[in-house]
Design a protein around this motif. Structure first.
Motif, PDB file in Angstrom:
ATOM      1  N   ALA A 186      -9.994   0.202   9.640  1.00  0.00           N
ATOM      2  CA  ALA A 186     -10.783  -0.399   8.561  1.00  0.00           C
ATOM      3  C   ALA A 186     -10.762   0.484   7.322  1.00  0.00           C
ATOM      4  O   ALA A 186     -10.702  -0.020   6.187  1.00  0.00           O
ATOM      5  CB  ALA A 186     -12.214  -0.624   9.033  1.00  0.00           C
ATOM      6  N   LYS A 187     -10.798   1.793   7.521  1.00  0.00           N
ATOM      7  CA  LYS A 187     -10.751   2.713   6.386  1.00  0.00           C
ATOM      8  C   LYS A 187      -9.415   2.591   5.645  1.00  0.00           C
ATOM      9  O   LYS A 187      -9.368   2.520   4.419  1.00  0.00           O
ATOM     10  CB  LYS A 187     -10.946   4.150   6.865  1.00  0.00           C
ATOM     11  CG  LYS A 187     -10.910   5.171   5.763  1.00  0.00           C
ATOM     12  CD  LYS A 187     -11.066   6.567   6.318  1.00  0.00           C
ATOM     13  CE  LYS A 187     -10.876   7.615   5.253  1.00  0.00           C
ATOM     14  NZ  LYS A 187     -10.886   8.965   5.811  1.00  0.00           N
ATOM     15  N   GLY A 188      -8.320   2.546   6.394  1.00  0.00           N
ATOM     16  CA  GLY A 188      -6.999   2.394   5.780  1.00  0.00           C
ATOM     17  C   GLY A 188      -6.867   1.076   5.041  1.00  0.00           C
ATOM     18  O   GLY A 188      -6.316   1.017   3.935  1.00  0.00           O
ATOM     19  N   THR A 189      -7.409   0.022   5.634  1.00  0.00           N
ATOM     20  CA  THR A 189      -7.357  -1.287   4.987  1.00  0.00           C
ATOM     21  C   THR A 189      -8.196  -1.305   3.719  1.00  0.00           C
ATOM     22  O   THR A 189      -7.773  -1.817   2.681  1.00  0.00           O
ATOM     23  CB  THR A 189      -7.860  -2.372   5.960  1.00  0.00           C
ATOM     24  OG1 THR A 189      -7.079  -2.321   7.145  1.00  0.00           O
ATOM     25  CG2 THR A 189      -7.751  -3.747   5.345  1.00  0.00           C
ATOM     26  N   ALA A 190      -9.385  -0.728   3.800  1.00  0.00           N
ATOM     27  CA  ALA A 190     -10.276  -0.705   2.633  1.00  0.00           C
ATOM     28  C   ALA A 190      -9.671   0.105   1.489  1.00  0.00           C
ATOM     29  O   ALA A 190      -9.903  -0.197   0.321  1.00  0.00           O
ATOM     30  CB  ALA A 190     -11.627  -0.127   3.025  1.00  0.00           C
ATOM     31  N   MET A 191      -8.890   1.126   1.814  1.00  0.00           N
ATOM     32  CA  MET A 191      -8.277   1.934   0.762  1.00  0.00           C
ATOM     33  C   MET A 191      -7.051   1.256   0.167  1.00  0.00           C
ATOM     34  O   MET A 191      -6.748   1.441  -1.012  1.00  0.00           O
ATOM     35  CB  MET A 191      -7.914   3.312   1.309  1.00  0.00           C
ATOM     36  CG  MET A 191      -9.130   4.141   1.661  1.00  0.00           C
ATOM     37  SD  MET A 191      -8.688   5.710   2.371  1.00  0.00           S
ATOM     38  CE  MET A 191      -8.537   6.689   0.892  1.00  0.00           C
ATOM     39  N   LEU A 192      -6.329   0.491   0.981  1.00  0.00           N
ATOM     40  CA  LEU A 192      -5.098  -0.112   0.494  1.00  0.00           C
ATOM     41  C   LEU A 192      -5.282  -1.466  -0.176  1.00  0.00           C
ATOM     42  O   LEU A 192      -4.502  -1.828  -1.057  1.00  0.00           O
ATOM     43  CB  LEU A 192      -4.092  -0.255   1.635  1.00  0.00           C
ATOM     44  CG  LEU A 192      -3.447   1.035   2.082  1.00  0.00           C
ATOM     45  CD1 LEU A 192      -2.513   0.782   3.254  1.00  0.00           C
ATOM     46  CD2 LEU A 192      -2.679   1.683   0.954  1.00  0.00           C
ATOM     47  N   LEU A 193      -6.283  -2.227   0.214  1.00  0.00           N
ATOM     48  CA  LEU A 193      -6.452  -3.552  -0.373  1.00  0.00           C
ATOM     49  C   LEU A 193      -6.661  -3.517  -1.886  1.00  0.00           C
ATOM     50  O   LEU A 193      -6.052  -4.323  -2.596  1.00  0.00           O
ATOM     51  CB  LEU A 193      -7.582  -4.304   0.319  1.00  0.00           C
ATOM     52  CG  LEU A 193      -7.177  -4.995   1.612  1.00  0.00           C
ATOM     53  CD1 LEU A 193      -8.375  -5.671   2.256  1.00  0.00           C
ATOM     54  CD2 LEU A 193      -6.074  -5.996   1.401  1.00  0.00           C
ATOM     55  N   PRO A 194      -7.473  -2.619  -2.423  1.00  0.00           N
ATOM     56  CA  PRO A 194      -7.572  -2.585  -3.896  1.00  0.00           C
ATOM     57  C   PRO A 194      -6.252  -2.221  -4.570  1.00  0.00           C
ATOM     58  O   PRO A 194      -5.921  -2.755  -5.630  1.00  0.00           O
ATOM     59  CB  PRO A 194      -8.621  -1.499  -4.156  1.00  0.00           C
ATOM     60  CG  PRO A 194      -9.382  -1.385  -2.907  1.00  0.00           C
ATOM     61  CD  PRO A 194      -8.439  -1.736  -1.807  1.00  0.00           C
ATOM     62  N   ILE A 195      -5.499  -1.326  -3.948  1.00  0.00           N
ATOM     63  CA  ILE A 195      -4.210  -0.919  -4.525  1.00  0.00           C
ATOM     64  C   ILE A 195      -3.246  -2.091  -4.533  1.00  0.00           C
ATOM     65  O   ILE A 195      -2.583  -2.367  -5.530  1.00  0.00           O
ATOM     66  CB  ILE A 195      -3.616   0.264  -3.733  1.00  0.00           C
ATOM     67  CG1 ILE A 195      -4.493   1.494  -3.885  1.00  0.00           C
ATOM     68  CG2 ILE A 195      -2.197   0.543  -4.172  1.00  0.00           C
ATOM     69  CD1 ILE A 195      -4.129   2.605  -2.936  1.00  0.00           C
TER      70      ILE A 195
END
Length: 110
Positions: A33-42
């Motif tokens: 979830a942390k990886g997804t949350a960091m990559l989705l805005p990018i």
């Protein structure tokens, strides 16, 4: 979005190898979830600009610049800012420093 989270969750378990059995599911889910949350805005930011590319050349350049820099952002998120990678580099540097100190002491004694 659920599909993306599911894929990242499954891949994070495969990347951990045999230790994934020892690690609780909640920890793996939190990491995914942390990886997804960091990559989705990018990944999503460039496509907020995408529809406006047709109107001005400035938006075209901005769109291309943001799309081209996604790889750099992913490198920073998964390599530079990752705690496990930092720990590995710190261990490697400690070993390198201790081995160079041993080499220097041996060369002075000969």
């Amino acid at each position: 979005m659920g599909l993306v989270v599911n894929i990242i969750y499954q891949r994070s378990g495969k990347m951990m190898g045999n230790s994934s059995r020892e690690t609780p599911k909640l920890k793996r889910l939190r990491k995914a979830a942390k990886g997804t949350a960091m990559l989705l805005p990018i990944m999503g930011t460039t496509w907020l600009i995408g529809p406006f590319v047709i109107t001005t050349p400035v938006m075209e350049y901005l769109f291309v610049l943001l799309n081209g820099s996604q790889g750099i952002f992913i490198f920073f998120v998964y390599c530079v800012f990752d705690k496990e990678v930092k720990e590995c580099f710190q261990k490697r540097n400690k070993n390198r420093v201790s081995s160079s100190a041993t080499t220097m002491t041996m060369s002075h004694t000969v």
